[in-house]
Motif scaffolding. Structure first.
Motif, PDB file in Angstrom:
ATOM      1  N   ILE A  75       0.849  -1.189   0.000  1.00 51.09           N
ATOM      2  CA  ILE A  75       0.000   0.000   0.000  1.00 51.09           C
ATOM      3  C   ILE A  75       0.889   1.246   0.000  1.00 51.09           C
ATOM      4  O   ILE A  75       1.774   1.378   0.849  1.00 51.09           O
ATOM      5  CB  ILE A  75      -0.919  -0.001   1.233  1.00 51.09           C
ATOM      6  N   THR A  76       0.635   2.148  -0.949  1.00 51.57           N
ATOM      7  CA  THR A  76       1.459   3.359  -1.007  1.00 51.57           C
ATOM      8  C   THR A  76       0.883   4.481  -0.158  1.00 51.57           C
ATOM      9  O   THR A  76       1.635   5.276   0.383  1.00 51.57           O
ATOM     10  CB  THR A  76       1.586   3.856  -2.459  1.00 51.57           C
ATOM     11  N   ASP A  77      -0.437   4.554  -0.033  1.00 54.67           N
ATOM     12  CA  ASP A  77      -1.069   5.611   0.761  1.00 54.67           C
ATOM     13  C   ASP A  77      -1.740   4.990   1.978  1.00 54.67           C
ATOM     14  O   ASP A  77      -2.887   4.551   1.917  1.00 54.67           O
ATOM     15  CB  ASP A  77      -2.075   6.380  -0.093  1.00 54.67           C
ATOM     16  N   THR A  78      -1.002   4.951   3.090  1.00 51.22           N
ATOM     17  CA  THR A  78      -1.506   4.271   4.287  1.00 51.22           C
ATOM     18  C   THR A  78      -2.656   5.033   4.949  1.00 51.22           C
ATOM     19  O   THR A  78      -3.518   4.417   5.567  1.00 51.22           O
ATOM     20  CB  THR A  78      -0.373   4.064   5.306  1.00 51.22           C
ATOM     21  N   ILE A  79      -2.667   6.354   4.817  1.00 55.28           N
ATOM     22  CA  ILE A  79      -3.740   7.147   5.424  1.00 55.28           C
ATOM     23  C   ILE A  79      -5.051   6.923   4.665  1.00 55.28           C
ATOM     24  O   ILE A  79      -6.116   6.791   5.268  1.00 55.28           O
ATOM     25  CB  ILE A  79      -3.362   8.635   5.485  1.00 55.28           C
ATOM     26  N   ALA A  80      -4.978   6.849   3.337  1.00 51.75           N
ATOM     27  CA  ALA A  80      -6.175   6.548   2.542  1.00 51.75           C
ATOM     28  C   ALA A  80      -6.695   5.156   2.888  1.00 51.75           C
ATOM     29  O   ALA A  80      -7.909   4.939   2.969  1.00 51.75           O
ATOM     30  CB  ALA A  80      -5.867   6.652   1.058  1.00 51.75           C
ATOM     31  N   ASP A  81      -5.793   4.203   3.127  1.00 53.14           N
ATOM     32  CA  ASP A  81      -6.191   2.852   3.530  1.00 53.14           C
ATOM     33  C   ASP A  81      -6.882   2.884   4.890  1.00 53.14           C
ATOM     34  O   ASP A  81      -7.896   2.215   5.094  1.00 53.14           O
ATOM     35  CB  ASP A  81      -4.961   1.948   3.573  1.00 53.14           C
ATOM     36  N   PHE A  82      -6.359   3.680   5.823  1.00 51.02           N
ATOM     37  CA  PHE A  82      -6.954   3.865   7.155  1.00 51.02           C
ATOM     38  C   PHE A  82      -8.394   4.366   7.027  1.00 51.02           C
ATOM     39  O   PHE A  82      -9.321   3.817   7.617  1.00 51.02           O
ATOM     40  CB  PHE A  82      -6.082   4.856   7.931  1.00 51.02           C
ATOM     41  N   LEU A  83      -8.581   5.416   6.222  1.00 55.84           N
ATOM     42  CA  LEU A  83      -9.908   6.002   6.047  1.00 55.84           C
ATOM     43  C   LEU A  83     -10.851   5.028   5.342  1.00 55.84           C
ATOM     44  O   LEU A  83     -12.026   4.916   5.707  1.00 55.84           O
ATOM     45  CB  LEU A  83      -9.807   7.310   5.260  1.00 55.84           C
ATOM     46  N   THR A  84     -10.350   4.308   4.349  1.00 52.33           N
ATOM     47  CA  THR A  84     -11.176   3.362   3.601  1.00 52.33           C
ATOM     48  C   THR A  84     -11.619   2.197   4.475  1.00 52.33           C
ATOM     49  O   THR A  84     -12.766   1.750   4.376  1.00 52.33           O
ATOM     50  CB  THR A  84     -10.406   2.838   2.372  1.00 52.33           C
ATOM     51  N   ARG A  85     -10.743   1.712   5.337  1.00 53.26           N
ATOM     52  CA  ARG A  85     -11.120   0.617   6.237  1.00 53.26           C
ATOM     53  C   ARG A  85     -12.243   1.048   7.180  1.00 53.26           C
ATOM     54  O   ARG A  85     -13.171   0.287   7.442  1.00 53.26           O
ATOM     55  CB  ARG A  85      -9.920   0.133   7.041  1.00 53.26           C
TER      56      ARG A  85
END
Length: 132
Positions: free
Chosen positions: A2-12
């Motif tokens: 995952i390149t954008d960990t903050i976007a992954d945080f929000l998406t989860r």
């Protein structure tokens, strides 16, 4: 990877809310821990727990729902600054989300904080996301 960990945080969080889950588990980082504490302090999540197992550790977030309607408390999580296009704002240019009803999470030189606190401390930084 995952390149954008903050976007992954929000998406989860977004996906867990749409599936009506009570708890969501997210890989930890210092920025995500600070964002989780902000969401808890502002009343958007019920509780959280940092688990330091292994190298990275996890964050367990208990999501919050409206008691009457069953709708999630967080209406929208919007990523602003992303790896391909960073968004920075000075203390005078910090955005107001929903005319002050929402929050903007800002990464400053003094740490991750809400837009109101960044205005008070007169610091600008990278606008990570909007929450309302």
């Amino acid at each position: 990877m995952i390149t954008d960990t903050i976007a992954d945080f929000l998406t989860r969080i977004r996906n867990a809310q749409s599936a009506k889950h009570r708890v969501v588990q997210i890989p930890a980082s210092n920025t995500k821990k600070a964002m989780t504490e902000i969401l808890f302090d502002q009343g958007y999540i019920a509780s959280y727990k940092f688990e330091d197992e292994g190298v990275q550790g996890n964050i367990k977030i208990a999501l919050k729902y409206d008691k009457l309607t069953g709708q999630p408390v967080i209406r929208k999580l919007q990523r602003v600054s992303r790896p391909g296009l960073r968004k920075y704002a000075s203390s005078k240019e910090l955005p107001r989300v929903l005319n002050g009803l929402g929050i903007a999470i800002i990464s400053t030189s003094k740490g991750v904080m809400v837009d109101k606190k960044a205005r008070q401390e007169n610091v600008g930084g990278e606008v990570l996301c909007y929450v309302y």
